[in-house]
Design a protein around this motif. Sequence first.
Motif, PDB file in Angstrom:
ATOM      1  N   MET A   5       0.817  -1.291  -0.071  1.00 27.23           N
ATOM      2  CA  MET A   5      -0.145  -0.069  -0.079  1.00 27.23           C
ATOM      3  C   MET A   5       0.963   1.074  -0.097  1.00 27.23           C
ATOM      4  O   MET A   5       0.661   2.179  -0.755  1.00 27.23           O
ATOM      5  CB  MET A   5      -0.929   0.114   1.127  1.00 27.23           C
ATOM      6  CG  MET A   5      -1.977  -1.035   1.118  1.00 27.23           C
ATOM      7  SD  MET A   5      -3.154  -0.853  -0.045  1.00 27.23           S
ATOM      8  CE  MET A   5      -4.220   0.391   0.832  1.00 27.23           C
ATOM      9  N   PHE A   6       1.758   1.266   0.620  1.00 31.71           N
ATOM     10  CA  PHE A   6       2.600   2.682   1.126  1.00 31.71           C
ATOM     11  C   PHE A   6       3.488   2.565  -0.155  1.00 31.71           C
ATOM     12  O   PHE A   6       3.632   3.736  -0.899  1.00 31.71           O
ATOM     13  CB  PHE A   6       3.678   2.412   2.335  1.00 31.71           C
ATOM     14  CG  PHE A   6       4.182   4.002   2.507  1.00 31.71           C
ATOM     15  CD1 PHE A   6       3.546   4.894   2.973  1.00 31.71           C
ATOM     16  CD2 PHE A   6       5.302   4.200   1.926  1.00 31.71           C
ATOM     17  CE1 PHE A   6       4.072   5.890   3.223  1.00 31.71           C
ATOM     18  CE2 PHE A   6       6.149   5.292   1.963  1.00 31.71           C
ATOM     19  CZ  PHE A   6       5.462   6.225   2.780  1.00 31.71           C
ATOM     20  N   ALA A   7       4.132   1.605  -0.646  1.00 31.42           N
ATOM     21  CA  ALA A   7       4.967   1.817  -1.756  1.00 31.42           C
ATOM     22  C   ALA A   7       4.337   2.177  -3.196  1.00 31.42           C
ATOM     23  O   ALA A   7       4.815   3.142  -4.059  1.00 31.42           O
ATOM     24  CB  ALA A   7       5.774   0.417  -2.001  1.00 31.42           C
ATOM     25  N   ASN A   8       2.865   1.841  -3.238  1.00 31.86           N
ATOM     26  CA  ASN A   8       2.430   2.219  -4.457  1.00 31.86           C
ATOM     27  C   ASN A   8       1.781   3.556  -4.380  1.00 31.86           C
ATOM     28  O   ASN A   8       1.524   4.158  -5.157  1.00 31.86           O
ATOM     29  CB  ASN A   8       1.307   1.120  -4.747  1.00 31.86           C
ATOM     30  CG  ASN A   8       1.851  -0.090  -5.498  1.00 31.86           C
ATOM     31  OD1 ASN A   8       2.064  -0.193  -6.780  1.00 31.86           O
ATOM     32  ND2 ASN A   8       2.337  -1.092  -4.864  1.00 31.86           N
ATOM     33  N   ALA A   9       1.706   3.969  -2.924  1.00 30.06           N
ATOM     34  CA  ALA A   9       1.088   5.303  -2.927  1.00 30.06           C
ATOM     35  C   ALA A   9       1.927   6.569  -3.004  1.00 30.06           C
ATOM     36  O   ALA A   9       1.792   7.378  -3.616  1.00 30.06           O
ATOM     37  CB  ALA A   9       0.799   5.386  -1.339  1.00 30.06           C
ATOM     38  N   ILE A  10       3.481   5.895  -3.270  1.00 33.22           N
ATOM     39  CA  ILE A  10       4.202   7.075  -3.668  1.00 33.22           C
ATOM     40  C   ILE A  10       4.952   6.513  -5.110  1.00 33.22           C
ATOM     41  O   ILE A  10       5.711   7.248  -5.595  1.00 33.22           O
ATOM     42  CB  ILE A  10       5.619   6.930  -2.722  1.00 33.22           C
ATOM     43  CG1 ILE A  10       6.145   5.695  -2.832  1.00 33.22           C
ATOM     44  CG2 ILE A  10       5.309   7.499  -1.397  1.00 33.22           C
ATOM     45  CD1 ILE A  10       7.435   5.893  -1.795  1.00 33.22           C
ATOM     46  N   ALA A  11       4.340   5.325  -5.524  1.00 34.42           N
ATOM     47  CA  ALA A  11       4.538   4.920  -7.212  1.00 34.42           C
ATOM     48  C   ALA A  11       3.548   5.821  -8.086  1.00 34.42           C
ATOM     49  O   ALA A  11       3.658   5.999  -9.088  1.00 34.42           O
ATOM     50  CB  ALA A  11       4.548   3.792  -7.232  1.00 34.42           C
ATOM     51  N   ALA A  12       2.357   6.167  -7.411  1.00 28.79           N
ATOM     52  CA  ALA A  12       1.380   6.657  -8.275  1.00 28.79           C
ATOM     53  C   ALA A  12       1.501   8.247  -8.630  1.00 28.79           C
ATOM     54  O   ALA A  12       1.125   8.419  -9.806  1.00 28.79           O
ATOM     55  CB  ALA A  12       0.068   6.446  -7.448  1.00 28.79           C
ATOM     56  N   PRO A  13       1.944   8.981  -7.726  1.00 29.02           N
ATOM     57  CA  PRO A  13       2.457  10.682  -8.253  1.00 29.02           C
ATOM     58  C   PRO A  13       3.320  10.571  -9.369  1.00 29.02           C
ATOM     59  O   PRO A  13       3.127  11.219 -10.316  1.00 29.02           O
ATOM     60  CB  PRO A  13       2.881  10.836  -6.980  1.00 29.02           C
ATOM     61  CG  PRO A  13       2.328  10.398  -5.769  1.00 29.02           C
ATOM     62  CD  PRO A  13       2.313   8.998  -6.444  1.00 29.02           C
ATOM     63  N   PRO A  14       4.379   9.704  -9.594  1.00 32.18           N
ATOM     64  CA  PRO A  14       5.167   9.716 -10.800  1.00 32.18           C
ATOM     65  C   PRO A  14       4.499   9.464 -12.072  1.00 32.18           C
ATOM     66  O   PRO A  14       4.703  10.096 -13.277  1.00 32.18           O
ATOM     67  CB  PRO A  14       6.328   8.625 -10.643  1.00 32.18           C
ATOM     68  CG  PRO A  14       6.382   8.545  -8.914  1.00 32.18           C
ATOM     69  CD  PRO A  14       5.047   8.724  -8.548  1.00 32.18           C
ATOM     70  N   ILE A  15       3.540   8.609 -11.979  1.00 40.15           N
ATOM     71  CA  ILE A  15       2.552   8.136 -13.229  1.00 40.15           C
ATOM     72  C   ILE A  15       1.945   9.433 -13.751  1.00 40.15           C
ATOM     73  O   ILE A  15       1.796   9.610 -14.675  1.00 40.15           O
ATOM     74  CB  ILE A  15       1.732   7.046 -12.775  1.00 40.15           C
ATOM     75  CG1 ILE A  15       2.473   5.889 -12.768  1.00 40.15           C
ATOM     76  CG2 ILE A  15       0.558   6.906 -14.019  1.00 40.15           C
ATOM     77  CD1 ILE A  15       1.366   4.648 -12.293  1.00 40.15           C
ATOM     78  N   GLY A  16       1.275  10.281 -12.711  1.00 42.58           N
ATOM     79  CA  GLY A  16       0.490  11.250 -13.097  1.00 42.58           C
ATOM     80  C   GLY A  16       1.509  12.386 -13.528  1.00 42.58           C
ATOM     81  O   GLY A  16       1.215  13.248 -14.484  1.00 42.58           O
ATOM     82  N   ALA A  17       2.565  12.630 -12.852  1.00 35.53           N
ATOM     83  CA  ALA A  17       3.559  13.733 -13.393  1.00 35.53           C
ATOM     84  C   ALA A  17       4.023  13.374 -14.631  1.00 35.53           C
ATOM     85  O   ALA A  17       4.003  14.337 -15.369  1.00 35.53           O
ATOM     86  CB  ALA A  17       4.608  13.838 -12.443  1.00 35.53           C
ATOM     87  N   ALA A  18       4.252  12.266 -15.126  1.00 35.20           N
ATOM     88  CA  ALA A  18       4.981  11.857 -16.503  1.00 35.20           C
ATOM     89  C   ALA A  18       3.971  11.729 -17.384  1.00 35.20           C
ATOM     90  O   ALA A  18       4.212  12.212 -18.585  1.00 35.20           O
ATOM     91  CB  ALA A  18       5.591  10.318 -16.370  1.00 35.20           C
ATOM     92  N   THR A  19       2.700  11.549 -16.974  1.00 33.46           N
ATOM     93  CA  THR A  19       1.531  11.934 -18.046  1.00 33.46           C
ATOM     94  C   THR A  19       1.304  12.980 -18.160  1.00 33.46           C
ATOM     95  O   THR A  19       1.204  13.785 -19.372  1.00 33.46           O
ATOM     96  CB  THR A  19       0.125  11.272 -17.425  1.00 33.46           C
ATOM     97  OG1 THR A  19       0.254   9.954 -16.986  1.00 33.46           O
ATOM     98  CG2 THR A  19      -0.898  11.310 -18.425  1.00 33.46           C
ATOM     99  N   ALA A  20       1.481  14.230 -17.298  1.00 32.63           N
ATOM    100  CA  ALA A  20       1.284  15.431 -17.511  1.00 32.63           C
ATOM    101  C   ALA A  20       2.443  15.983 -18.517  1.00 32.63           C
ATOM    102  O   ALA A  20       2.130  16.794 -19.424  1.00 32.63           O
ATOM    103  CB  ALA A  20       1.429  16.414 -16.244  1.00 32.63           C
ATOM    104  N   MET A  21       3.662  15.526 -18.226  1.00 36.56           N
ATOM    105  CA  MET A  21       4.708  15.923 -19.218  1.00 36.56           C
ATOM    106  C   MET A  21       4.575  15.590 -20.742  1.00 36.56           C
ATOM    107  O   MET A  21       4.642  16.326 -21.587  1.00 36.56           O
ATOM    108  CB  MET A  21       6.104  15.423 -18.671  1.00 36.56           C
ATOM    109  CG  MET A  21       6.659  15.976 -17.382  1.00 36.56           C
ATOM    110  SD  MET A  21       8.394  15.313 -17.111  1.00 36.56           S
ATOM    111  CE  MET A  21       9.325  16.456 -18.281  1.00 36.56           C
TER     112      MET A  21
END
Length: 401
Positions: A240-256
Amino acid sequence: MTQRTGGGSVPGGEELVARARDMVPVLRARAAECEALRRVPDATIEDFRKAGFFKIVHPAKYGGYELPPTVFFDVCAEIGRGCASSAWVFGIVGIHNWQVGLFPPQAAEDVWGEDPDVLISSSYAPTGKAERVEGGFRLSGRWSFSTGCDHCNWLFVGGIVDNGRGGRDMMTFLVPRPDYEIDDNWHVAGLAGTGSKDFVIADAFVPDHRTHSMVDAFRIDNPGQEMFPGDLFKYPFGQMFANAIAAPPIGAATAMLELFCDYTKQRGNALGGVTGGSSYAQDPTIQMRVAEADALIRGARLRMRDNFNRMGEFIAAGQAIPLPLRVQARWDAAHITKSCLQAADLIMEAAGGHSLHLDNPLQRFFRDIHAMRAHALNTPEPAGKNLGGFKLGLDNAEIFI
């Protein structure tokens, strides 16, 4: 809408993700302010509250929705499309509401008995001192990187203690705001808006019911299971915790990728006679970078969803999550950030000099993704080495799975 036991209704997952998607323009407009403040603006935290985001994996007994983890991660990724720092704070602070459900039940009552909207920050690295005393523990020392601490009234603190059997155990302690002081020392180049400051505990007593063993978390044998028996609380803490901090990079890379494509469609190429087109959109090397970045980002998102869907199937069937799946999923969580960083690099290398201007959001997302990669759990080598060794017949060596 879906109905919750005991009356009342909660929004469905698609509706919550749509709310996050609708918030993206506002978050992008606030991103510079967030960075300048060195913490998420109060208005953003209030928007998250009103949208119900902090309730997604919050115990139903205290007003939460207890929705599947994939809803939480999808919302977090959408927030990341708007502001990476805001997504990082939401991912960490939001998942803490779930973690309270692992503690002895009195802990949840201490935190939410009077106000179910209270939030919790954390610092798990055991850099301070924890000493066992009658009825609990005494804590003292300095801890770092307490993301979102300005918005929180409680704190999770990591510590190492004797387990009484000749060994050591890593514990998490739950500490109220009067027992610690925040040191406003967060002056950084990436994730600047997360307010991940140090805090100091001079001497605080933590009763036994506000402690939780990482060994229990690994075994999914948590003292909160009697009070919070739902399937949501049967996932491993490490996942749960490891993926909670893996989800933000997905969004940030998508935005880029989105911003780069929008910009490149209008970007003229002064060297078109050499590269074969009057615009960069016609450049085959640019086209390949877009395709490769897209594959990296989509692959990261799909791996996360697949792992939690598979874990959820075992939980729903009343079965233990197989160790091979947990080892694999932990590697995937770390590799997700690596994939998103690779996508960010592909984009930034082709974005041109204008992308370096401080009013260009590409440079902020780029810095923030690199800062996300610096988190210990987003370091791919330990999780990758563990998976490789496990597949080669060695024992699992990781507790955060």
